[in-house]
Design a protein around this motif. Structure first.
Motif, mmCIF file in Angstrom:
data_model
loop_
_atom_site.group_PDB
_atom_site.id
_atom_site.type_symbol
_atom_site.label_atom_id
_atom_site.label_comp_id
_atom_site.label_asym_id
_atom_site.label_seq_id
_atom_site.Cartn_x
_atom_site.Cartn_y
_atom_site.Cartn_z
ATOM 1 N N ASP A 77 -32.274 11.226 27.660
ATOM 2 C CA ASP A 77 -31.215 12.217 27.458
ATOM 3 C C ASP A 77 -31.358 12.757 26.032
ATOM 4 N N GLU A 131 -20.401 13.032 23.807
ATOM 5 C CA GLU A 131 -20.313 13.519 25.189
ATOM 6 C C GLU A 131 -21.296 12.756 26.073
ATOM 7 N N ALA A 132 -22.524 12.572 25.577
ATOM 8 C CA ALA A 132 -23.531 11.839 26.343
ATOM 9 C C ALA A 132 -23.103 10.393 26.575
ATOM 10 N N ASP A 135 -20.357 10.240 29.163
ATOM 11 C CA ASP A 135 -20.928 10.527 30.482
ATOM 12 C C ASP A 135 -21.620 9.300 31.063
ATOM 13 N N ALA A 138 -19.065 6.571 32.022
ATOM 14 C CA ALA A 138 -18.348 6.929 33.255
ATOM 15 C C ALA A 138 -19.244 6.765 34.482
ATOM 16 N N LYS A 139 -20.516 7.095 34.330
ATOM 17 C CA LYS A 139 -21.463 7.016 35.458
ATOM 18 C C LYS A 139 -21.773 5.575 35.836
#
Length: 213
Positions: A77, A131-132, A135, A138-139
């Protein structure tokens, strides 16, 4: 609870020479690979479910070394990249001091206030990296996640988690292959350790020797 092992990459020659790397894709040195192997031993007994890394080679290689003990693929990422240092990339700290005296003074004392010439600020870095991180958490809720990133990136993430002003970023030391452990609960986030490099001590974690090829 979701646990994140947030890791700085191993040493490069540019790290050793205090040369700003940023988005420049610099490989690990032999010392950096040794550091990553030692961290592999430190994490060999941990149950890591998924691994992420910045897409820059020094982070990718560090992550791949760690992943070799867990039979996991490394997911990349680019939001976990280091700060883009623009015109400073490839320069040593003394060279930047000479060419950019006013900017480097701000960088020393108020890093959260500086937009690096031709690059980005810690504020911009923090937005994309945090933000990454959110994310990924949460994933993979309820899992153990290893993320290999960079010194500046990790400092801004720790500031976000601790609700610290970015001008305090230099107070959060991050050595090469530093391990930071963060637990995410539904109602709070707990930092278990920061800048753990005990794996680099001679004879560290001998109990893991038989678990690593």
């Amino acid at each position: 609870m979701t646990k994140v092992y947030l890791i700085r990459h191993g040493e490069t020659e540019w790290n050793l020479n205090r040369r700003y790397q940023g988005h420049s894709d610099i490989a690990l040195s032999e010392q950096g690979r040794y550091q990553a192997q030692q961290l592999l031993r430190r994490l060999a007994h941990e149950n890591i479910d998924v691994l992420y890394a910045s897409d820059l080679g020094r982070a990718v290689e560090t992550a791949q070394i760690i992943a070799s003990a867990h039979q996991k693929e490394v997911q990349l990422d680019q939001r976990f990249r280091e700060c883009h240092f623009g015109q400073w990339e490839g320069l040593t700290f003394p060279e930047i001091e000479k060419a950019y005296p006013q900017e480097i003074e701000t960088w020393r004392k108020r890093p959260g206030q500086l937009l690096v010439p031709g690059g980005e600020s810690f504020a911009l870095l923090q937005v994309r990296a945090y933000e990454a991180l959110l994310d990924v958490v949460a994933k993979h809720k309820g899992e153990n996640i290893a993320i290999v990133a960079h010194g500046g990136t990790i400092r801004t993430l720790l500031c976000a988690i601790l609700d610290l002003d970015l001008d305090r970023a230099w107070q959060l030391k991050q050595d090469n292959t530093a391990l930071n452990i963060i637990s995410f609960y539904d109602d709070q986030t707990v930092i278990e350790c920061i800048n753990d490099t005990t794996h680099l001590l001679v004879g560290a974690f001998p109990q893991c020797e038989n678990k690593v090829e």
